[in-house]
Motif scaffolding. Structure first.
Motif, PDB file in Angstrom:
ATOM      1  N   LEU A  66       0.860  -1.174   0.000  1.00 45.27           N
ATOM      2  CA  LEU A  66       0.000   0.000   0.000  1.00 45.27           C
ATOM      3  C   LEU A  66       0.899   1.228   0.000  1.00 45.27           C
ATOM      4  O   LEU A  66       1.879   1.283   0.748  1.00 45.27           O
ATOM      5  N   SER A  67       0.560   2.209  -0.837  1.00 47.55           N
ATOM      6  CA  SER A  67       1.372   3.428  -0.966  1.00 47.55           C
ATOM      7  C   SER A  67       0.485   4.644  -0.742  1.00 47.55           C
ATOM      8  O   SER A  67      -0.428   4.903  -1.530  1.00 47.55           O
ATOM      9  N   TRP A  68       0.760   5.385   0.308  1.00 48.99           N
ATOM     10  CA  TRP A  68       0.001   6.578   0.695  1.00 48.99           C
ATOM     11  C   TRP A  68       0.680   7.825   0.159  1.00 48.99           C
ATOM     12  O   TRP A  68       1.898   7.957   0.206  1.00 48.99           O
ATOM     13  N   SER A  69      -0.134   8.771  -0.330  1.00 46.48           N
ATOM     14  CA  SER A  69       0.386  10.083  -0.712  1.00 46.48           C
ATOM     15  C   SER A  69      -0.661  11.132  -0.351  1.00 46.48           C
ATOM     16  O   SER A  69      -1.856  10.863  -0.359  1.00 46.48           O
ATOM     17  N   GLY A  70      -0.179  12.295  -0.001  1.00 45.13           N
ATOM     18  CA  GLY A  70      -1.066  13.398   0.342  1.00 45.13           C
ATOM     19  C   GLY A  70      -0.385  14.718   0.061  1.00 45.13           C
ATOM     20  O   GLY A  70       0.842  14.785  -0.068  1.00 45.13           O
ATOM     21  N   VAL A  71      -1.189  15.766  -0.041  1.00 49.10           N
ATOM     22  CA  VAL A  71      -0.655  17.097  -0.304  1.00 49.10           C
ATOM     23  C   VAL A  71       0.263  17.497   0.853  1.00 49.10           C
ATOM     24  O   VAL A  71      -0.109  17.394   2.020  1.00 49.10           O
ATOM     25  N   ASP A  72       1.468  17.927   0.524  1.00 43.84           N
ATOM     26  CA  ASP A  72       2.460  18.373   1.508  1.00 43.84           C
ATOM     27  C   ASP A  72       2.782  17.301   2.560  1.00 43.84           C
ATOM     28  O   ASP A  72       3.063  17.618   3.717  1.00 43.84           O
ATOM     29  N   GLU A  73       2.718  16.025   2.171  1.00 45.57           N
ATOM     30  CA  GLU A  73       3.044  14.935   3.094  1.00 45.57           C
ATOM     31  C   GLU A  73       4.115  14.040   2.495  1.00 45.57           C
ATOM     32  O   GLU A  73       4.223  13.909   1.280  1.00 45.57           O
ATOM     33  N   THR A  74       4.882  13.428   3.361  1.00 43.82           N
ATOM     34  CA  THR A  74       5.869  12.452   2.935  1.00 43.82           C
ATOM     35  C   THR A  74       5.146  11.171   2.530  1.00 43.82           C
ATOM     36  O   THR A  74       4.294  10.693   3.286  1.00 43.82           O
TER      37      THR A  74
END
Length: 149
Positions: A66-74
């Motif tokens: 699972l790969s998480w991404s978010g605005v202004d997040e690592t």
């Protein structure tokens, strides 16, 4: 042996032979194949995209993890243990490489992202550490087949 029995036995043998020919057993799935996991017509063993807005975030689910991404997040990654199926829900419970608990719950209800006219087949909830995110989910193939929002 009576003449009637002599006449009936060959016919009975043919009927039994014809009936037994169609009873072949299907081969079991390969031992390394993941168990079938389908929710709202979505094969959960195929690559999935989970997404939400305000703030924009995304979670990709593949066999590798699972790969998480978010605005202004690592960006964060976690192993994929596979979903636990519970009726109209599927739940992944894992931990990111930096130690945060990550729980993904998909529910078999249609979902709108609120930003486009696109309707997704699954509603999603992501619990990442102490934070909760609400969104939508679908297979990558479904998303790629839809017109751009």
């Amino acid at each position: 042996m009576s003449p009637v029995l002599r006449a009936v036995l060959p016919a009975a043998a043919l009927v039994l032979a014809a009936c037994s020919e169609g009873t072949t057993e299907s081969a079991p799935p390969p031992a390394d194949a993941p168990p079938a996991a389908v929710l709202s017509g979505t094969d959960l063993n195929q690559p999935l995209r989970v997404l939400g807005t305000e703030p924009f975030w995304g979670l990709d689910v593949t066999a590798e993890g699972l790969s998480w991404s978010g605005v202004d997040e690592t960006p964060l990654t976690a192993p994929n243990p596979g979903p636990g199926m519970m009726g109209a829900m599927a739940v992944w419970r894992t931990q990111t490489t930096d130690g945060q608990p990550l729980v993904l719950t998909l529910i078999a209800t249609e979902c709108s992202d609120g930003m486009s006219d696109r309707i997704y087949p699954l509603t999603a909830r992501v619990e990442l550490g102490e934070r909760d995110f609400q969104g939508c989910a679908a297979s990558r193939a479904f998303i790629e087949s839809q017109p751009a929002p």
